[in-house]
Design a protein around this motif. Structure first.
Motif, short mmCIF file in Angstrom:
data_model
loop_
_atom_site.label_atom_id
_atom_site.label_comp_id
_atom_site.label_asym_id
_atom_site.label_seq_id
_atom_site.Cartn_x
_atom_site.Cartn_y
_atom_site.Cartn_z
N UNK A 287 0.13 -8.87 -6.46
CA UNK A 287 0.46 -7.57 -5.87
C UNK A 287 -0.70 -6.59 -5.94
N UNK A 288 -1.39 -6.57 -7.08
CA UNK A 288 -2.53 -5.67 -7.24
C UNK A 288 -3.67 -6.07 -6.30
N UNK A 289 -3.87 -7.37 -6.12
CA UNK A 289 -4.95 -7.83 -5.24
C UNK A 289 -4.65 -7.58 -3.77
N UNK A 290 -3.39 -7.69 -3.38
CA UNK A 290 -3.06 -7.58 -1.96
C UNK A 290 -2.78 -6.13 -1.54
N UNK A 291 -2.49 -5.25 -2.48
CA UNK A 291 -2.10 -3.87 -2.16
C UNK A 291 -3.12 -3.11 -1.32
N UNK A 292 -4.42 -3.17 -1.60
CA UNK A 292 -5.37 -2.38 -0.80
C UNK A 292 -5.70 -2.99 0.56
N UNK A 293 -5.21 -4.17 0.86
CA UNK A 293 -5.54 -4.79 2.14
C UNK A 293 -4.64 -4.25 3.25
N UNK A 294 -5.00 -4.55 4.48
CA UNK A 294 -4.18 -4.12 5.61
C UNK A 294 -2.80 -4.74 5.57
N UNK A 295 -2.72 -6.01 5.18
CA UNK A 295 -1.43 -6.67 5.07
C UNK A 295 -0.59 -6.02 3.97
N UNK A 296 -1.21 -5.68 2.86
CA UNK A 296 -0.49 -5.01 1.77
C UNK A 296 0.03 -3.64 2.18
N UNK A 297 -0.76 -2.92 2.96
CA UNK A 297 -0.32 -1.61 3.45
C UNK A 297 0.84 -1.76 4.41
N UNK A 298 0.80 -2.81 5.24
CA UNK A 298 1.89 -3.07 6.17
C UNK A 298 3.18 -3.37 5.41
#
Length: 73
Positions: free
Chosen positions: A42-53
């Motif tokens: 979750x911490x790794x994916x949060x700042x990505x575009x997919x995480x924001x989506x």
């Protein structure tokens, strides 16, 4: 040729493999390790575009649920 592995993708594969195992076969430590892996993912994916989506989708769902639950007051 340089081979790079995205850590978030690798963790996603590990999570899927761990969750496919039978629930009865898991120890408490095994479950805690799975939770830790998911938190790191979750911490790794949060700042990505997919995480924001994903965050926007969850926010919309929460807003819709809260509006439907409080609409009769």
């Amino acid at each position: 040729m340089v081979l790079t592995i995205n850590v978030a993708v690798l963790l996603a594969v590990v999570i899927v493999l761990r969750l496919r195992r039978r629930t009865q076969a898991r120890s408490r430590n095994d479950e805690q390790l799975t939770v830790a892996i998911v938190l790191v993912f979750g911490v790794l994916i949060a700042p990505t575009g997919f995480g924001q989506w994903i965050a926007e989708v969850v926010e919309e769902l929460a807003r819709g649920i809260s509006e439907s639950g409080g609409g009769g007051r």
